[in-house]
Design a protein around this motif. Sequence first.
Motif, PDB file in Angstrom:
ATOM      1  N   VAL A  81      19.668  47.632  49.912  1.00 39.82           N
ATOM      2  CA  VAL A  81      20.888  46.822  49.852  1.00 39.82           C
ATOM      3  C   VAL A  81      21.966  47.532  49.060  1.00 39.82           C
TER       4      VAL A  81
ATOM      5  N   ARG B 123      13.835  46.833  48.912  1.00 36.59           N
ATOM      6  CA  ARG B 123      14.958  46.036  49.372  1.00 36.59           C
ATOM      7  C   ARG B 123      16.176  46.239  48.461  1.00 36.59           C
TER       8      ARG B 123
ATOM      9  N   LEU C 201      27.127  37.918  51.651  1.00 33.59           N
ATOM     10  CA  LEU C 201      25.922  38.715  51.417  1.00 33.59           C
ATOM     11  C   LEU C 201      24.937  38.038  50.480  1.00 33.59           C
TER      12      LEU C 201
ATOM     13  N   GLU D 162      10.082  44.489  47.152  1.00 34.38           N
ATOM     14  CA  GLU D 162      11.266  44.056  46.400  1.00 34.38           C
ATOM     15  C   GLU D 162      12.132  45.247  46.013  1.00 34.38           C
TER      16      GLU D 162
ATOM     17  N   ARG E 278      22.565  35.924  50.536  1.00 37.61           N
ATOM     18  CA  ARG E 278      21.125  35.834  50.828  1.00 37.61           C
ATOM     19  C   ARG E 278      20.481  37.209  50.891  1.00 37.61           C
ATOM     20  N   LEU E 279      21.315  38.217  51.034  1.00 41.11           N
ATOM     21  CA  LEU E 279      20.812  39.572  51.205  1.00 41.11           C
ATOM     22  C   LEU E 279      20.586  40.261  49.853  1.00 41.11           C
ATOM     23  N   ILE E 280      21.430  39.903  48.888  1.00 50.76           N
ATOM     24  CA  ILE E 280      21.415  40.630  47.614  1.00 50.76           C
ATOM     25  C   ILE E 280      20.266  40.147  46.745  1.00 50.76           C
ATOM     26  N   PRO E 281      19.371  41.041  46.332  1.00 50.85           N
ATOM     27  CA  PRO E 281      18.285  40.646  45.438  1.00 50.85           C
ATOM     28  C   PRO E 281      18.840  40.257  44.071  1.00 50.85           C
TER      29      PRO E 281
END
Lengths: 318, 224, 195, 191
Positions: free
Chosen positions: C10, C6, B59, C3, B61-64
């Motif tokens: 997530v 997202r 994950l 941002e 690349r997905l997790i900010p």
Amino acid sequence: MSTFSPPSPLLTVSAPPHAHCGRTTRGLMAETLFALAPAAIMAVLVFGLPALRVMALSCAVAVICETLCARAMAGTPAVDDLNALVIGLLFAFLLPASAPWWLVAAGSATSVVLGKMVFGGLGGSPLCAPLVGWAVCKLSWKGAMDYDLSMLSSSLTSPLAQLKHLGPQAVAGISLQDLLLGQQLGGLGAVQVAALLAGGAYLLIRGRLRPHIPLAFLAGTFLTALIYFYLDPAACAPPLFHLLAGGAVLGAFFLAPDCSSSPVGHVPMIVFGLLAGCLVVVIRVYGVYPDGVPFAILLAELLTPLVDRIRPRPLGVG
Amino acid sequence: MGATWKELTKGLWREIPPFRLVLGLCPTLAVTKTADNGLGMGLAVIFVLTLSNLAVSALRRLIPAKVRIACFIVIAATLVVGVELLMQAFAYPLYQRLGIFVPLIVVNCIILGRAEAFASRNPVHLSVADGLGMGLGFTLSLTLLGALREVLGYGTVFGLCLFGPGFKPFSFMIEAPGAFVCLGLVLAGMNALTNWQRKRQGLAAVEGPGHDCKSCGLCAADKK
Amino acid sequence: MREAARMIIVLSLIAGLSGLTLASLRQATGPLIEEQVLTYVQGPSLGQIFADTENNAVRDRKTFRPPGADRELTVFPARRQGRLVGVSFETSAKGYGGEIGVMVGFTMPEGKLAGIAITTMKETPGVGSRVAKHGFTTQFRGHGLDNLDLRSKGGDIDAVSGATISSTAATAAVKQAAQDFKAIREELAKAWPES
Amino acid sequence: MEYFLLIIAAIFVNNIVLAQYLGNCPFLGCSRATGTAVGMGGAVIFVVTLATAITWLVQKRLLEPMGLEYLQTIAFILVIAALVQFVEMFLKKVLPPLYRALGIFLPLITTNCAVLGIAIICQRKEYGLLKSVVFAAASAAGFMLALVLMAAIRERLDTARVPRALRGMPIGLILAGLMSLAFFAFSGMIA
């Protein structure tokens, strides 16, 4: 700063003891041994040859361990300062005279290695070495360290264990004179109260021992015991009994004033002594161990660095 | 293939936790009274660490970046609850013996530390190899330490009696002080070994790994 | 703004996924865990009450509902030579530091107390926990279903000195069990047919 | 009296670090200087007490009514992580002096297993709310005591000639062992 650079020789501050007026560590240790001699002789008189065997073995193991450790870590002080002998003898003083050989050897080795050498030898240790060995043994081999259990053949009893298990009535008949002359079970040297007092007095007169810690220690024990006795005479032993039974005198004159682990200021020394003395009685009253002296001193030594912060404010500093 | 193998084996010796990489001390001290406790704890950690590395890496690349720590914690905690359930279902006595230290795997810095320092920056296969290797190393260390303490403290290893009745158990080793001292001496031994090797290679001696949270990526990340 | 959105998506996605995984894992392991807890928490006390039985009491357990009560009892049978020789089940009562759970065993078909064992216990260590020791629990062995009270209340059970609250609670739990037993005794006798 | 014994037991007899093996990472990591130790100890007391109260409420008011006890671990760690973040922001805005004193330690506390450990211990021992809070504060005070004593002794050890292999972690662990040994004096004082 992950790599360690050896300290520059010019600015090295050596570990305590700092005091130097022509006296040497070796001299101090020799005088301490001399002061301990009467108690050692009394121990042999009271407990016979087994006591001599325990003391000899303990001293020998201590010296051998120190030699080996010093060999392994180059640059530590020489072994011939007699400190290992003092540690070995003091550790033997805390054991029952019937201690088996493996107990003496393991305890004496632990004292020297864990109590002194891992901290870089004399002066570095934050705890009194013989007490570390004693506590490790006490935790591991309860039966062999119990004075009454291990000395079944003796007609004497351990007054503190009686006090713990049977109450103050059981010890009311014990005369103070018997206690003074070592007619009690306990650490083989720790119970030779009169001889230890003589040795302590010798060190005090020769100026090798400053009186603050011993006197504060004895005062702390006496006062705390007095308070308990005053509050409930039926449940607590008289204060003089607490002073003369078990290892209080050995603790006051030889264990608590251990050079590297006790405070150096006047007021800190007194606070340290009072605290340790007070803890002795608290542990004897509430704890599971009949004699609280070694543990009380260990606990007080943990506080040494903090107690040592009590110091007079320098002139001119707000 | 070579890279994967390297990541897998580094945890077994070169960076073996907690002896070289000082991570996860609390369980190391607490559950190593006996060898089988150490082994059980180690297996639980392998499970959590490998899967958490897998999830974090997949994950990554997905997790900010801002909420990554929160995400790592959720992933690790999920896996730990999973381990708790599985342990209760299949190894209840072990669950009872390890007690509070099973849920505490979630705050074992080895899990979050590896997630932050490795899995969040590397592809999946390397991360799994890293987690598996580190977990195996951790298991190995705990089992060894547990065996050492069990032999000295009880005279047994994995419950098998080693010595005759004449043996006097060194109970100090199974009490709390023994745990600290034993681990301290093992770490000292590792340091001495490192310096002996460096000396043979003609390098200067170094002090052993400290515990300034350098080895644990999480704290370092927070300090930024 | 994107941002933040997202981040929220997530996070909730991961949280939802983890919730789903755990819920299904919980579903799958639930019965196994129950069996393990019974074996390792209640099991040892069952063994204390009925020695050398030949069945697995945890596996053969059945639940009953005493008439007029809104709780269920999980009853563990004890068999010897194919015959039902006793049953045990757990009751609880409020002690000093929380509930005291007591496993109570009855002999079948005589209907006497076979013995009791303390299962869960959060009493003050050293004081209340003494009721779990031998002296207190053994006096129930072979006792009838009546007079289950402390001496101070007219029964014939000796309290543990200095732990009256815990003794009272344990005795109350046993008394409760005796009542339940009387209520479902007929059903119990038929529940595990001879094999 | 019950609470007095609870406090004494939590600080001395069952010291959280020296007898229960919790919170070792900060215990060994933040015990190089007394000042740091005092700051860390204060922050831990603050967070542990607050976290235990909140997790107690979460468990009793949220998880147990909904039959979700098995999610205890995940719920508690999220509560603690959020709490630490929140406390950090709150102190920064409202009490800047306290923030300057404790702020740098706050992020380290999320992964301090003593916080989660104490919250779980309170649940496993089935303490009530007040008892949990008292127990938590006392345990954290025990942590601070051990930390400060350790730091003071380690400051002294800086001048000792500790063998190279033992410097740093090993001597810290051995010292912790000896402290734990001395704390055995209290064993059995409260049955």
